[in-house]
Write a protein that holds these residues in place. Structure first.
Motif, PDB file in Angstrom:
ATOM      1  N   ALA A 254      18.298  25.868 -20.820  1.00 18.63           N
ATOM      2  CA  ALA A 254      18.729  25.982 -19.419  1.00 18.63           C
ATOM      3  C   ALA A 254      20.126  25.394 -19.219  1.00 18.63           C
ATOM      4  CB  ALA A 254      17.737  25.287 -18.505  1.00 18.63           C
ATOM      5  N   THR A 255      21.013  26.208 -18.654  1.00 23.47           N
ATOM      6  CA  THR A 255      22.394  25.789 -18.404  1.00 23.47           C
ATOM      7  C   THR A 255      22.770  26.117 -16.961  1.00 23.47           C
ATOM      8  OG1 THR A 255      23.022  26.156 -20.710  1.00 23.47           O
ATOM      9  CG2 THR A 255      24.810  26.109 -19.098  1.00 23.47           C
ATOM     10  N   VAL A 256      23.335  25.115 -16.274  1.00 19.50           N
ATOM     11  CA  VAL A 256      23.749  25.284 -14.875  1.00 19.50           C
ATOM     12  C   VAL A 256      25.197  24.848 -14.738  1.00 19.50           C
ATOM     13  CG1 VAL A 256      23.354  24.643 -12.473  1.00 19.50           C
ATOM     14  CG2 VAL A 256      21.406  24.815 -14.050  1.00 19.50           C
ATOM     15  N   ASN A 257      26.017  25.699 -14.129  1.00 16.34           N
ATOM     16  CA  ASN A 257      27.413  25.363 -13.866  1.00 16.34           C
ATOM     17  C   ASN A 257      27.666  25.273 -12.369  1.00 16.34           C
ATOM     18  OD1 ASN A 257      27.858  25.527 -16.607  1.00 16.34           O
ATOM     19  ND2 ASN A 257      28.902  27.498 -16.533  1.00 16.34           N
ATOM     20  N   TYR A 258      28.548  24.353 -11.992  1.00 14.87           N
ATOM     21  CA  TYR A 258      29.113  24.330 -10.645  1.00 14.87           C
ATOM     22  C   TYR A 258      30.590  24.671 -10.801  1.00 14.87           C
ATOM     23  CZ  TYR A 258      24.877  21.829  -9.187  1.00 14.87           C
ATOM     24  OH  TYR A 258      23.564  21.463  -8.929  1.00 14.87           O
ATOM     25  N   GLY A 259      30.942  25.918 -10.583  1.00 12.48           N
ATOM     26  CA  GLY A 259      32.313  26.341 -10.854  1.00 12.48           C
ATOM     27  C   GLY A 259      32.581  26.239 -12.345  1.00 12.48           C
ATOM     28  N   ASN A 260      33.631  25.518 -12.699  1.00 11.84           N
ATOM     29  CA  ASN A 260      33.971  25.342 -14.115  1.00 11.84           C
ATOM     30  C   ASN A 260      33.290  24.139 -14.742  1.00 11.84           C
ATOM     31  OD1 ASN A 260      35.759  27.549 -14.164  1.00 11.84           O
ATOM     32  ND2 ASN A 260      37.411  26.294 -13.295  1.00 11.84           N
TER      33      ASN A 260
ATOM     34  N   LYS B 283      19.914  15.252 -13.973  1.00 13.67           N
ATOM     35  CA  LYS B 283      18.487  15.253 -13.624  1.00 13.67           C
ATOM     36  C   LYS B 283      18.212  16.049 -12.354  1.00 13.67           C
ATOM     37  CE  LYS B 283      17.996  10.778 -13.244  1.00 13.67           C
ATOM     38  NZ  LYS B 283      19.435  10.436 -13.198  1.00 13.67           N
ATOM     39  N   SER B 284      18.943  15.748 -11.285  1.00 13.84           N
ATOM     40  CA  SER B 284      18.706  16.428 -10.008  1.00 13.84           C
ATOM     41  C   SER B 284      19.052  17.915 -10.092  1.00 13.84           C
ATOM     42  CB  SER B 284      19.508  15.758  -8.882  1.00 13.84           C
ATOM     43  OG  SER B 284      19.022  14.452  -8.639  1.00 13.84           O
ATOM     44  N   THR B 285      20.102  18.237 -10.847  1.00 10.01           N
ATOM     45  CA  THR B 285      20.465  19.648 -11.019  1.00 10.01           C
ATOM     46  C   THR B 285      19.347  20.403 -11.737  1.00 10.01           C
ATOM     47  OG1 THR B 285      22.838  19.185 -11.043  1.00 10.01           O
ATOM     48  CG2 THR B 285      22.128  21.239 -12.061  1.00 10.01           C
ATOM     49  N   THR B 286      18.722  19.754 -12.702  1.00  6.39           N
ATOM     50  CA  THR B 286      17.576  20.361 -13.390  1.00  6.39           C
ATOM     51  C   THR B 286      16.465  20.671 -12.395  1.00  6.39           C
ATOM     52  OG1 THR B 286      18.089  19.196 -15.458  1.00  6.39           O
ATOM     53  CG2 THR B 286      15.828  19.991 -15.179  1.00  6.39           C
ATOM     54  N   PHE B 287      16.184  19.729 -11.507  1.00  3.86           N
ATOM     55  CA  PHE B 287      15.164  19.940 -10.481  1.00  3.86           C
ATOM     56  C   PHE B 287      15.551  21.090  -9.552  1.00  3.86           C
ATOM     57  CE2 PHE B 287      12.759  15.622 -10.144  1.00  3.86           C
ATOM     58  CZ  PHE B 287      12.310  15.792 -11.445  1.00  3.86           C
ATOM     59  N   ARG B 288      16.808  21.137  -9.176  1.00  4.05           N
ATOM     60  CA  ARG B 288      17.262  22.203  -8.274  1.00  4.05           C
ATOM     61  C   ARG B 288      17.126  23.575  -8.941  1.00  4.05           C
ATOM     62  NH1 ARG B 288      20.192  21.077  -3.869  1.00  4.05           N
ATOM     63  NH2 ARG B 288      21.609  22.847  -4.161  1.00  4.05           N
ATOM     64  N   ALA B 289      17.366  23.610 -10.239  1.00  2.00           N
ATOM     65  CA  ALA B 289      17.214  24.876 -10.969  1.00  2.00           C
ATOM     66  C   ALA B 289      15.751  25.300 -11.007  1.00  2.00           C
ATOM     67  CB  ALA B 289      17.774  24.736 -12.380  1.00  2.00           C
ATOM     68  N   ILE B 290      14.861  24.360 -11.291  1.00  2.00           N
ATOM     69  CA  ILE B 290      13.430  24.675 -11.334  1.00  2.00           C
ATOM     70  C   ILE B 290      12.956  25.163  -9.980  1.00  2.00           C
ATOM     71  CG2 ILE B 290      11.111  23.705 -11.652  1.00  2.00           C
ATOM     72  CD1 ILE B 290      12.413  21.687 -13.640  1.00  2.00           C
ATOM     73  N   SER B 291      13.470  24.549  -8.906  1.00  2.00           N
ATOM     74  CA  SER B 291      13.056  24.892  -7.539  1.00  2.00           C
ATOM     75  C   SER B 291      13.715  26.158  -7.010  1.00  2.00           C
ATOM     76  CB  SER B 291      13.373  23.722  -6.591  1.00  2.00           C
ATOM     77  OG  SER B 291      12.643  22.570  -6.954  1.00  2.00           O
ATOM     78  N   GLY B 292      14.627  26.751  -7.770  1.00  2.00           N
ATOM     79  CA  GLY B 292      15.290  27.977  -7.341  1.00  2.00           C
ATOM     80  C   GLY B 292      16.460  27.759  -6.404  1.00  2.00           C
TER      81      GLY B 292
ATOM     82  N   MET C 108       4.478  18.654  -9.459  1.00  2.00           N
ATOM     83  CA  MET C 108       5.318  17.977  -8.474  1.00  2.00           C
ATOM     84  C   MET C 108       6.562  17.423  -9.161  1.00  2.00           C
ATOM     85  SD  MET C 108       4.507  14.772  -5.898  1.00  2.00           S
ATOM     86  CE  MET C 108       3.283  15.662  -4.964  1.00  2.00           C
ATOM     87  N   LEU C 109       7.726  17.745  -8.606  1.00  2.00           N
ATOM     88  CA  LEU C 109       8.999  17.223  -9.082  1.00  2.00           C
ATOM     89  C   LEU C 109       9.381  16.048  -8.197  1.00  2.00           C
ATOM     90  CD1 LEU C 109      10.928  20.639  -9.375  1.00  2.00           C
ATOM     91  CD2 LEU C 109       9.340  19.621 -11.031  1.00  2.00           C
ATOM     92  N   LEU C 110       9.404  14.852  -8.768  1.00  2.00           N
ATOM     93  CA  LEU C 110       9.723  13.643  -8.004  1.00  2.00           C
ATOM     94  C   LEU C 110      11.099  13.143  -8.430  1.00  2.00           C
ATOM     95  CD1 LEU C 110       6.310  11.739  -8.174  1.00  2.00           C
ATOM     96  CD2 LEU C 110       7.407  12.594  -6.111  1.00  2.00           C
ATOM     97  N   ASP C 111      12.054  13.177  -7.493  1.00  2.00           N
ATOM     98  CA  ASP C 111      13.438  12.821  -7.801  1.00  2.00           C
ATOM     99  C   ASP C 111      13.738  11.407  -7.313  1.00  2.00           C
ATOM    100  OD1 ASP C 111      16.036  12.932  -8.619  1.00  2.00           O
ATOM    101  OD2 ASP C 111      16.623  14.627  -7.375  1.00  2.00           O
TER     102      ASP C 111
ATOM    103  N   ALA D 149      12.121  12.244 -12.234  1.00  2.00           N
ATOM    104  CA  ALA D 149      13.476  11.798 -12.562  1.00  2.00           C
ATOM    105  C   ALA D 149      13.635  10.362 -12.087  1.00  2.00           C
ATOM    106  CB  ALA D 149      14.519  12.686 -11.891  1.00  2.00           C
ATOM    107  N   GLU D 150      14.062   9.480 -12.979  1.00  2.00           N
ATOM    108  CA  GLU D 150      14.117   8.060 -12.638  1.00  2.00           C
ATOM    109  C   GLU D 150      15.244   7.342 -13.369  1.00  2.00           C
ATOM    110  OE1 GLU D 150      13.438   5.325 -11.135  1.00  2.00           O
ATOM    111  OE2 GLU D 150      12.125   6.200  -9.632  1.00  2.00           O
ATOM    112  N   GLN D 151      15.789   6.325 -12.718  1.00  2.00           N
ATOM    113  CA  GLN D 151      16.700   5.403 -13.388  1.00  2.00           C
ATOM    114  C   GLN D 151      15.973   4.126 -13.794  1.00  2.00           C
ATOM    115  OE1 GLN D 151      20.884   5.008 -12.037  1.00  2.00           O
ATOM    116  NE2 GLN D 151      20.311   6.381 -10.371  1.00  2.00           N
TER     117      GLN D 151
END
Length: 235
Positions: free
Chosen positions: A7-13, A40-49, A157-160, A191-193
Motif C-alpha cells: 500500500a502506497t499513498v501520496n499527498y502530491g509529490n 500511521k494515520s494515513t494508513t487508517f485513512r486509506a483503509i477507511s476510503g 475497529m481502527l483506533l488512532d 495506532a499508538e505512540q
C-alpha cells in the motif's frame, strides 16, 4: 481478515506511506507504532476510503476494498475512531452514540442492544447521557468516541492514538476497555505512540519510520529489539 499489500499513498509529490504490508487476523490486536507523521494515520485513512492508494491493494476478508466509498466500508464492518475524536460537541452523549448507529437505523432492536452494551462497557456515559459532549473530560470524550464507533457493530475497529492527552491512570483504564472490546469479538488495529502499553495488549506490531514499515513482529520480539527499545520504550 484485513490485509495491506504494498500500500502506497501520496499527498502530491510527498509519499506518506510506502509499500506497506500489514496483516490483521480475526481476533487480533495489531499495533502500529511510530512518531507523529510516520504514516500511521494515513494508513487508517486509506483503509477507511478517505484517501486513495497510488499502488498496492487493501483486502477485507479476501476481497479488495480499493475505491470503495467510506460509507460502504463502514457498512462492511470497518470503523475508524479518529485521533481527535470528532465528536459533535453541542449534542448530548446519547445523541452522539446514536449517530454511530446510523448504518443500523432501520434495526431499532439492534440499536437498543448496542446502546446497552456501550453503557455496560462505559457506565459513566450512561450517567452523563444527557450532557453535552463538550462538557465531558478528555477521558470521557475518548470513551464516547469509542462507544460511538461500537454502535455500528464493527468487525474491525481502527483506533488512532486513543491515549493522546490522557492521564496515565485513564490510559490504563482505556486499554483495559480496548481489551474487553477485543474479547467481545472485535478485531483491533491500533495506532499508538505509547508503545509500552500498546504492546502489552497486542498480538503483533509494526513500526513505521518515514512512511515505511521498518520493523514488525510479535510484542516479545519488539520489546527485545534494541532499536525499538531505544526509540519507543526509553530503554
Amino acid at each position: 481478515m484485513l490485509e495491506l499489500r504494498g500500500a502506497t499513498v501520496n499527498y502530491g509529490n510527498f509519499s506518506a506511506v510506502q509499500q506497506a504490508d500489514i496483516s490483521v487476523e480475526e481476533g487480533d490486536i495489531v499495533v502500529l507504532l511510530g512518531a507523529n507523521g510516520a504514516g500511521k494515520s494515513t494508513t487508517f485513512r486509506a483503509i477507511s476510503g478517505l484517501v486513495r492508494l497510488v499502488s498496492g491493494e487493501i483486502l477485507f476478508k479476501g476481497d479488495s476494498i480499493d475505491g470503495k466509498s467510506p460509507d460502504k466500508i463502514v457498512q462492511m464492518g470497518i470503523v475508524q475512531c479518529a485521533e481527535d475524536r470528532k465528536l459533535f460537541p453541542q449534542m448530548s452523549v446519547e445523541q452522539n452514540l446514536m449517530m454511530g448507529a446510523y448504518v443500523h437505523r432501520k434495526n431499532k432492536k439492534q440499536i437498543r442492544k448496542s446502546l446497552e452494551e456501550v453503557y455496560e462497557l462505559f457506565p459513566i456515559l450512561y450517567d452523563k447521557r444527557t450532557n453535552f459532549a463538550h462538557s465531558l473530560s478528555g477521558g470521557q470524550q475518548q470513551m464516547l468516541a469509542i462507544g460511538r464507533a461500537l454502535m455500528s457493530k464493527p468487525k474491525v475497529m481502527l483506533l488512532d492514538e486513543p491515549s493522546t492527552g490522557l492521564a496515565p491512570l485513564v490510559v490504563e483504564q482505556m486499554f483495559k476497555s480496548i481489551q474487553q472490546i477485543n474479547n467481545n469479538g472485535t478485531t483491533i488495529l491500533l495506532a499508538e505512540q505509547n508503545a509500552k502499553v500498546a504492546l502489552s495488549i497486542a498480538t503483533k506490531g509494526y513500526v513505521y519510520e518515514n512512511g515505511s514499515i521498518a520493523v514488525e513482529g510479535k510484542p516479545k520480539e519488539l520489546f527485545s529489539n534494541e532499536k525499538v527499545r531505544k526509540a519507543y520504550l526509553g530503554a
